[in-house]
Write a protein that holds these residues in place. Structure first.
Motif, mmCIF file in Angstrom:
data_model
loop_
_atom_site.group_PDB
_atom_site.id
_atom_site.type_symbol
_atom_site.label_atom_id
_atom_site.label_comp_id
_atom_site.label_asym_id
_atom_site.label_seq_id
_atom_site.Cartn_x
_atom_site.Cartn_y
_atom_site.Cartn_z
ATOM 1 N N LEU A 87 0.818 -1.225 0.000
ATOM 2 C CA LEU A 87 0.000 0.000 0.000
ATOM 3 C C LEU A 87 0.848 1.270 0.000
ATOM 4 O O LEU A 87 0.379 2.331 -0.437
ATOM 5 N N THR A 88 2.100 1.175 0.478
ATOM 6 C CA THR A 88 2.940 2.391 0.479
ATOM 7 C C THR A 88 3.288 2.838 -0.938
ATOM 8 O O THR A 88 3.752 3.941 -1.140
ATOM 9 N N LYS A 89 3.042 1.972 -1.923
ATOM 10 C CA LYS A 89 3.276 2.389 -3.310
ATOM 11 C C LYS A 89 2.303 3.487 -3.713
ATOM 12 O O LYS A 89 2.541 4.225 -4.647
ATOM 13 N N PHE A 90 1.143 3.512 -3.021
ATOM 14 C CA PHE A 90 0.094 4.474 -3.382
ATOM 15 C C PHE A 90 -0.160 5.468 -2.247
ATOM 16 O O PHE A 90 -0.175 6.665 -2.459
ATOM 17 N N ALA A 91 -0.361 4.927 -1.052
ATOM 18 C CA ALA A 91 -0.818 5.752 0.070
ATOM 19 C C ALA A 91 0.281 6.678 0.581
ATOM 20 O O ALA A 91 1.478 6.385 0.432
ATOM 21 N N SER A 92 -0.139 7.781 1.202
ATOM 22 C CA SER A 92 0.853 8.683 1.801
ATOM 23 C C SER A 92 1.261 8.173 3.177
ATOM 24 O O SER A 92 2.370 8.409 3.645
ATOM 25 N N GLU A 93 0.341 7.436 3.843
ATOM 26 C CA GLU A 93 0.639 6.909 5.174
ATOM 27 C C GLU A 93 -0.116 5.586 5.387
ATOM 28 O O GLU A 93 -1.303 5.486 5.025
ATOM 29 N N VAL A 94 0.565 4.602 5.950
ATOM 30 C CA VAL A 94 -0.076 3.318 6.238
ATOM 31 C C VAL A 94 0.099 3.023 7.728
ATOM 32 O O VAL A 94 1.220 3.058 8.250
ATOM 33 N N MET A 147 8.853 -2.476 8.890
ATOM 34 C CA MET A 147 9.277 -1.505 9.901
ATOM 35 C C MET A 147 10.329 -0.529 9.372
ATOM 36 O O MET A 147 10.514 0.542 9.930
ATOM 37 N N SER A 148 11.011 -0.918 8.299
ATOM 38 C CA SER A 148 12.015 0.012 7.766
ATOM 39 C C SER A 148 11.406 0.919 6.681
ATOM 40 O O SER A 148 12.093 1.732 6.091
ATOM 41 N N ASN A 149 10.110 0.747 6.463
ATOM 42 C CA ASN A 149 9.449 1.599 5.470
ATOM 43 C C ASN A 149 8.963 2.880 6.173
ATOM 44 O O ASN A 149 8.137 2.820 7.077
ATOM 45 N N PRO A 150 9.484 4.032 5.766
ATOM 46 C CA PRO A 150 9.164 5.274 6.488
ATOM 47 C C PRO A 150 7.681 5.660 6.444
ATOM 48 O O PRO A 150 7.233 6.473 7.260
#
Ligand code: NAP
Length: 309
Positions: free
Chosen positions: A161-168, A188-191
């Motif tokens: 979902l981080t490919k699209f969303a601004s925050e997950v 967890m390493s995905n900002p």
């Protein structure tokens, strides 16, 4: 016409059983169900199916499975089985009013995503609530979404979902994940990803016109409650085996998974076999489903050889 083999389900298990029974000249008939290709058709990249070093898209992989089975004479129908009768042979299978008969049956009906059981979740399904990030993630460009769960699916969905969303935001009911270390580390390493620990969703607010607006979070380690704004909610809380059709006939465990005899795909009824996620709550991988589909085809073939009058 009396068939040798009918296969119910068309994920990796069902279509592998179709390939093997077709190559054994048993002319299998496959009822593909309401989701032809099974759960892999609602994923994107499959990176762990051997033989595809660069990965392959789930729907593409399942098309290849089907083509390979059809090449050897499997007949695949986009039909949903509505009733079965295993009380005498030949076994009977219905698609609405149409009856089919077969000497043996291979069950590969898989499993379905679980939901929280909230009224609002039902009402907003498809309107901001989803159980498939890869199907619906695209609709949440630059939006904030929640992912419920703490297993590998939740990690995978959150990352995707981080490919699209601004925050997950991952909402998990405990203070640790059950997912594998590599999947946790990646998430967890995905900002863009953060976690609400010890939290459960009590209500989802929104409308079919405007989509999801927020959720009510209740802490599981205190009485605290708060509203969390978001535009979408993705469920990733596990799966339920698709065994309603067999509830009065086949042996199941407490969670509804079909029970097969040790080291085989035999059920409690002779000539009826089960493979894939419908009988596996441990491994649940495409490759293990395909492997057990192959086993059930071999089991059916041997059964048919030995049951010739
Ligand atoms: P799972 O491992 O059963 O995890 C379900 C998660 O949802 C758990 O964290 C559970 O919490 C939570 N949960 C269950 N019911 C809930 C409820 N009513 N409310 C809130 N939370 C709830 O399911 P999964 O993640 O779908 O994985 C299933 C299998 O597929 C696993 O074997 C997994 O390894 C595999 N898988 C592998 C990959 C991969 O390797 N690429 C990807 C996806 C899945 P608790 O932890 O508190 O029980």
């Amino acid at each position: 016409m009396n068939r040798k083999v009918i296969i119910i389900g068309s994920g990796p298990a069902g279509l592998t059983a179709a390939l093997y029974t077709a190559r054994a000249n048993l002319k299998p008939l496959v009822f593909e169900g309401s989701q032809p290709g099974g759960q892999l058709t609602i994923t994107t990249d499959v990176e762990n199916f051997p033989g595809f070093p660069d990965g392959i898209m789930g729907p593409k992989l399942m098309d290849l499975f089907r083509k390979q089975a059809e090449r050897f004479g499997a007949e695949c129908y986009f039909e949903h089985v509505t009733r079965i009768d295993f009380s005498k042979k030949p076994y009977r299978v219905w698609v609405a009013d149409k009856e089919y008969q077969s000497e043996s049956i291979i069950i590969a009906t898989g499993a379905t995503a679980k939901m929280l059981g909230l009224e609002s979740e039902k009402e907003l399904m498809g309107f901001g609530v989803s159980a498939c990030a890869t199907c619906d993630g695209f609709f949440f460009k630059e939006k904030k979404v929640l992912v419920v769960g703490g297993g590998d699916s939740a990690m995978e969905e959150a990352n995707y979902l981080t490919k699209f969303a601004s925050e997950v935001v991952i909402v998990h009911r405990r203070d640790e994940f059950r997912a594998s270390k590599i999947m946790i580390d990646r998430a967890m390493s995905n900002p863009k990803i953060r976690v609400l620990w010890n939290s459960s969703i009590q209500e989802i607010f929104g409308s079919q016109e405007k989509g999801v607006r927020s959720v009510m979070i209740k802490k599981t380690d205190s009485d605290e409650k708060f509203e969390e704004k978001c535009d979408g909610v993705f469920m990733a809380i596990g799966h339920k085996p698709n065994t309603e059709l067999f509830s009065k006939t086949l042996e199941m465990d407490d969670s509804g998974y079909l029970i097969t005899k040790k080291d085989s795909t035999l059920t409690n009824i002779e000539g009826v076999f089960a493979c894939g996620d419908v009988q596996d709550h441990v491994y649940r991988q495409a490759i293990t489903a395909a492997g057990s589909g192959c086993m059930s085809a071999i089991d059916a073939e041997r059964y048919l050889e030995n049951s010739v009058e």
